[in-house]
Design an enzyme around this catalytic site. Structure first.
Site, PDB file in Angstrom:
ATOM      1  N   SER A 145       0.848  -1.192   0.000  1.00 30.86           N
ATOM      2  CA  SER A 145       0.000   0.000   0.000  1.00 30.86           C
ATOM      3  C   SER A 145       0.892   1.254   0.000  1.00 30.86           C
ATOM      4  O   SER A 145       1.786   1.361  -0.834  1.00 30.86           O
ATOM      5  CB  SER A 145      -0.949  -0.045   1.196  1.00 30.86           C
ATOM      6  OG  SER A 145      -1.906   0.986   1.129  1.00 30.86           O
ATOM      7  N   ASP A 312      -9.623  -3.667  -6.190  1.00 30.63           N
ATOM      8  CA  ASP A 312      -9.056  -2.522  -5.457  1.00 30.63           C
ATOM      9  C   ASP A 312      -9.481  -1.227  -6.156  1.00 30.63           C
ATOM     10  O   ASP A 312      -9.093  -0.973  -7.299  1.00 30.63           O
ATOM     11  CB  ASP A 312      -7.528  -2.659  -5.443  1.00 30.63           C
ATOM     12  CG  ASP A 312      -6.838  -1.661  -4.518  1.00 30.63           C
ATOM     13  OD1 ASP A 312      -7.449  -0.639  -4.174  1.00 30.63           O
ATOM     14  OD2 ASP A 312      -5.673  -1.920  -4.156  1.00 30.63           O
ATOM     15  N   HIS A 345      -8.664  -3.525  -1.747  1.00 31.42           N
ATOM     16  CA  HIS A 345      -7.303  -3.113  -1.412  1.00 31.42           C
ATOM     17  C   HIS A 345      -6.742  -3.889  -0.222  1.00 31.42           C
ATOM     18  O   HIS A 345      -5.546  -4.176  -0.163  1.00 31.42           O
ATOM     19  CB  HIS A 345      -7.301  -1.614  -1.104  1.00 31.42           C
ATOM     20  CG  HIS A 345      -5.954  -1.088  -0.737  1.00 31.42           C
ATOM     21  ND1 HIS A 345      -4.916  -1.039  -1.636  1.00 31.42           N
ATOM     22  CD2 HIS A 345      -5.456  -0.605   0.425  1.00 31.42           C
ATOM     23  CE1 HIS A 345      -3.841  -0.545  -1.038  1.00 31.42           C
ATOM     24  NE2 HIS A 345      -4.137  -0.278   0.208  1.00 31.42           N
TER      25      HIS A 345
END
Lengths: 366, 366
Positions: A145, A312, A345
């Site tokens: 991330s 995502d 995500h």
């Protein structure tokens, strides 16, 4: 090498990319496994916005870490082979110097006098910590991330410091949808009167702004598909409902509330604002005359694994494709894995089976 | 028939689905074109959450309406052939009785004493208005977004009242992702201290909550794809930036702020809460033993056009497919149009070319 949380004192002053410097600053980190004599088995993990350096349980802290299923002896990131380090980002309040830290020049918390924070600063701090352990070259740099963006900065700014890279659910630059979401999260905090330009305390704390910011985060970290199966339109039991106008009625609302309550008082709001803005600012194209691919060309590593998830919405799969293409064009041997995990995500924290297979497979072949 | 905004007095008392009743209530509507002698050329438009009955300019209000490109002489919804009616939803403050209206029993605004509002109530009020014009059967019922759900309720609750239907970017029930977004919008308003359990006024008004709610709406009404092309990472000029900590820096942030500023004081917050919750509550499966397809089987019409957009994250394309399948299974001849417009849920307001082609084509073949 002990397994406890450790602190590395950054060189002082520690100059920041956008101006200003920190004095007497440090970053927190934890380790698993043993560094070999050749010092060539080190793996560094750079984290997302909110996780700490406690990626997994260890001798001194047996509580499960945020990547417990992924890291440990015999797991995908195998600490019986690798010396694994996870560093808390500079600017995060999970042990590193951050806006809630005491400014040695004043004896008061920095709050908004903390200098502008960029992910390049996060990367520099992590690199200095790794170097302090006598490690010239990481066997692998893993970034998840926001940590994936920090990792790109790390490799670009410190040539030769990384042999291989694993890029997890990240992006080479923030796109406007992600900027919009994060801007609105920051605004919810900023507009909370209790934020008070960063001068809050425990009695007057921006709970509401932090709660809205966290809920918006969770909504964008997961996926509609997952929630259709998980919550559908299931109602709360009458005794679970809020006794107030327009109070919660559906399970999905209660789920978000639980996430918010666990977060609001455990993450410093100013630190959140600084790290969130750093994520918006990061843009590898700044190193490539405005072109992402040109920026990525400056990264020279041997091999990379790039993973993304079709569900995502914050870091869409096309952005992982960009990273994979750019690293390959720069000369790396690249594996690209596009997963269909329903969790959006956050899949890298939840779909441990698929991520283990990809990450464990890549590391085992090194 | 004049083209001005008109008001229809609902039967009094007007019983509400979830209990309670309104006394002396009305709905606002506007019309375009002329009702023919057979009274069989009427087209009714049911709107999304925030638009008024002013779908297009007309003699008495020449300002452009919210569907200006779609409705008028020679346009897709051709007012030289059809007698077109657009009704403001019951509960909306754009002219219909709503929480900001005076309760005749007390002489004070209803505020939170307004009875629970459902889209079935919206549909009943619209049907009563249409019947008052001497129209037994609509040639076509068009519903956009929330109005598409109201339209399903209309057809289900008033069998024989509709010949054909155009369903635009809507759903047969709210899914948890949409509920989560709307719940968070409502919460931003509810948690604004100026909301004050609905007892706000112009001096103490929940501007912050409304602004966050609107921005979150706009984020989910559009699409990441559109914004990549439109805003990318373009910065604001220095003089456009806010002079405050963590102030706006990117064009996308300024775009959202503009949307919010135009909305915050032009839509009554309590009305917003009531209509938002009504959208979460709507569920056609309640009429089909918990099954969407069973619920849709109760709708008997001749033909339908169902339109959806692949970039819509709030009302995903699968939900329009459900509607199309259900109406077909119930005996209608159904056309299903899946568009790839980049504008997301709002495409019906922006991509007039593609929506005109679909809607104009369908209506012209009736």
């Amino acid at each position: 090498m002990s397994d406890a949380r450790q602190y590395f004192q950054l060189p002082s002053p520690f100059a920041m990319k956008r101006g200003g410097a920190l004095h007497g600053a440090h970053v927190a980190y934890e380790t698993w496994g043993r560094l070999n004599e050749a010092r060539d088995n080190a793996v560094l993990i750079l984290t997302g916005l909110s996780p700490s350096a406690h990626a997994a349980s260890n001798d001194t802290d047996p509580t499960p870490g945020w990547w417990e299923g992924m890291l440990g002896p015999g797991k995908a990131i195998d600490s019986s082979r690798w010396f694994v380090i996870c560093v808390n980002s500079l600017g995060s309040d999970k042990g590193s110097t951050c806006p809630a830290s005491i400014n040695p020049a004043t004896g008061e918390p920095y709050r908004l006098s903390f200098p502008d924070l960029s992910l390049e600063d996060v990367a520099h701090a992590a690199h200095a910590m790794v170097a302090s352990l006598g490690i010239d070259t990481l066997a692998c740099l893993i970034g998840c991330s926001m940590g994936g963006m920090s990792a790109l900065a790390y490799m670009l700014l410190h040539p030769g410091s990384v042999r291989t890279h694993i890029s997890v659910d990240t992006a080479p630059q923030a796109q406007p949808f992600a900027i919009a979401i994060r801007s609105l999260q920051r605004e919810a905090i900023r507009l909370d009167p209790h934020w008070n330009d960063g001068q809050y305390d425990a009695a007057q704390y921006p709970d509401i702004g932090m709660s809205i910011a966290r809920k918006l985060g969770v909504i964008t970290y997961r996926s509609a598909m997952e929630w259709n199966g998980r919550f559908a339109r299931i109602r709360l039991d009458p005794e679970q409902r809020e006794d107030q106008p327009f109070g919660f009625e559906f399970q999905v609302e209660s789920y978000l509330e639980g996430h918010a309550q666990r977060f609001v008082r455990t993450f410093d709001p100013n630190s959140y604002l600084y790290l969130s803005r750093a994520s918006d600012w990061f843009d590898i194209s700044e190193y490539g005359n405005g072109h992402v691919q040109e920026g990525l060309k400056h990264i020279h590593i041997e091999q990379a694994l790039v993973i993304g998830v079709s569900t995502d919405i914050l870091f869409p799969l096309e952005q992982q494709e960009q990273i994979a293409e750019g690293l390959e064009a720069a000369g790396a041997k690249v594996e690209f894995v596009a997963l269909d995990s329903p969790q959006g995500h956050d899949a890298f924290l939840v779909d441990i089976d698929n991520y283990s297979r990809a990450i464990g497979g890549f590391l085992s072949r090194l």
